[in-house]
Design a protein around this motif. Structure first.
Motif, PDB file in Angstrom:
ATOM      1  N   VAL A 188      -0.366   2.693  12.022  1.00 15.73           N
ATOM      2  CA  VAL A 188      -0.819   2.796  10.372  1.00 15.73           C
ATOM      3  C   VAL A 188       0.522   2.727   9.610  1.00 15.73           C
ATOM      4  CG1 VAL A 188      -1.399   4.634   8.746  1.00 15.73           C
ATOM      5  CG2 VAL A 188      -2.916   4.079  10.712  1.00 15.73           C
ATOM      6  N   ASP A 189       1.645   3.335  10.106  1.00 12.25           N
ATOM      7  CA  ASP A 189       2.894   3.436   9.148  1.00 12.25           C
ATOM      8  C   ASP A 189       3.547   2.130   9.098  1.00 12.25           C
ATOM      9  OD1 ASP A 189       4.761   5.165   7.736  1.00 12.25           O
ATOM     10  OD2 ASP A 189       6.199   4.241   9.079  1.00 12.25           O
ATOM     11  N   ALA A 190       3.421   1.290  10.429  1.00 15.52           N
ATOM     12  CA  ALA A 190       4.086  -0.073  10.615  1.00 15.52           C
ATOM     13  C   ALA A 190       3.425  -1.076   9.697  1.00 15.52           C
ATOM     14  CB  ALA A 190       4.094  -0.566  11.882  1.00 15.52           C
ATOM     15  N   ALA A 191       2.106  -0.870   9.338  1.00 15.24           N
ATOM     16  CA  ALA A 191       1.435  -1.826   8.612  1.00 15.24           C
ATOM     17  C   ALA A 191       1.314  -1.456   7.189  1.00 15.24           C
ATOM     18  CB  ALA A 191      -0.181  -1.741   9.119  1.00 15.24           C
ATOM     19  N   THR A 192       1.999  -0.302   6.773  1.00 15.74           N
ATOM     20  CA  THR A 192       1.984   0.090   5.474  1.00 15.74           C
ATOM     21  C   THR A 192       3.151  -0.604   4.803  1.00 15.74           C
ATOM     22  OG1 THR A 192       1.340   2.116   5.832  1.00 15.74           O
ATOM     23  CG2 THR A 192       2.530   1.860   3.829  1.00 15.74           C
ATOM     24  N   PRO A 193       3.013  -1.399   3.510  1.00 13.39           N
ATOM     25  CA  PRO A 193       4.166  -2.143   2.860  1.00 13.39           C
ATOM     26  C   PRO A 193       4.860  -1.391   1.824  1.00 13.39           C
ATOM     27  CG  PRO A 193       1.975  -2.378   1.860  1.00 13.39           C
ATOM     28  CD  PRO A 193       1.607  -1.706   3.016  1.00 13.39           C
ATOM     29  N   PRO A 194       5.866  -1.783   1.512  1.00 15.95           N
ATOM     30  CA  PRO A 194       6.791  -1.058   0.781  1.00 15.95           C
ATOM     31  C   PRO A 194       5.927  -0.728  -0.585  1.00 15.95           C
ATOM     32  CG  PRO A 194       8.006  -2.972   1.274  1.00 15.95           C
ATOM     33  CD  PRO A 194       6.655  -3.021   1.738  1.00 15.95           C
ATOM     34  N   PRO A 195       5.935   0.515  -1.471  1.00 13.54           N
ATOM     35  CA  PRO A 195       5.361   0.689  -2.517  1.00 13.54           C
ATOM     36  C   PRO A 195       5.784  -0.045  -3.618  1.00 13.54           C
ATOM     37  CG  PRO A 195       6.893   2.524  -2.225  1.00 13.54           C
ATOM     38  CD  PRO A 195       7.060   1.706  -0.911  1.00 13.54           C
TER      39      PRO A 195
END
Length: 253
Positions: free
Chosen positions: A86-93
């Motif tokens: 989940v964290d690895a797939a989260t792009p920069p905000p």
């Protein structure tokens, strides 16, 4: 009121430490051939191609060309693997960049919804769990930066982030379902849903719902506009935040 004492010596879960790059260091033996980044990249590739059901320790290991047991030196269970994914797939905000807080929160919420829709398997992995990874915490940090200086009480910015992220998650889940992405229903649009409800709803038992159906609230032959629905609900939330900021300013006078 008793204050909770934060134990700064609290042990960090191993998977969280690794998500922050705190891999155990050793000067003995050969250099490990795997990393958490490689493992999560492989797992995300499977999830994007096959859905979350395809992600198993054995399938990830096969993709990497190693035995499943080799993964357990980096992730202790499939649950830990999902946490890291989940964290690895989260792009920069999006960056605040001096925007007015309302404009930024609107952009933040829309970007949050959109990246979930881009990887729908994320909606199946406790998307409302408190963030612990660096990428997820980037999103919380930027929102708090955008709200700094508006006069909110401590903790209210975090509560706002919780409300907006929950709205983005629910909106993404609904949009995914209505696009035909959910297995539980063959209804591809609110109009289909409304047509079925119209055959089921008794006006005597459901007077409010019956009136909404008659007024076309569930489609009624009109084209559903996904973004208009999202924007409407987001506007309600932002209006509430603005009212809170105004209230806090009056309290300071």
């Amino acid at each position: 009121m008793r204050r909770r004492v934060i134990d700064k010596g609290q042990e960090i879960p191993t998977i969280v430490a690794r998500m922050w790059g705190q891999e155990p260091k050793t000067s003995h033996g050969p250099r490990p051939s795997l990393t958490l980044d490689r493992i999560t990249e492989a797992a995300i590739g499977i999830a994007d191609a096959e859905g979350l059901a395809g992600v198993r320790m054995s399938s990830v290991a096969a993709r990497l060309g190693v035995s499943p047991m080799a993964l357990y030196g980096y992730v202790g269970s499939k649950e830990e693997l999902l946490t890291a994914m989940v964290d690895a797939a989260t792009p920069p905000p999006p960056e605040p960049g001096g925007q007015h807080w309302r404009d930024y929160l609107a952009a933040w919420s829309r970007a949050y919804r959109d990246f979930l829709l881009g990887s729908p398997w994320l909606l199946e992995v406790s998307p409302l769990a408190p963030p612990t990874g660096p990428r997820a915490l980037d999103w919380l940090d930027r929102l708090l930066v955008a709200l700094s200086g508006v006069g909110l009480k401590p903790g209210e910015g975090v509560n706002i982030a919780t409300a907006l992220s929950a709205y983005a998650v629910s909106s993404a889940a609904l949009a995914h379902s209505l696009r035909g992405g959910a297995d539980e229903t063959d209804m591809a649009a609110p109009g289909d849903y409304g047509a079925i409800l119209a055959r089921l709803v008794d006006p005597a038992r459901f007077p409010g719902l019956s009136a909404a159906l008659g007024a076309g609230a569930f489609g009624g032959g009109q084209e559903w506009v996904e973004d208009a629905d999202f924007t409407f609900g987001l506007g309600l939330l932002l209006d509430g935040i603005e009212a809170l900021i105004t209230l806090r300013a009056k309290e300071e006078q």
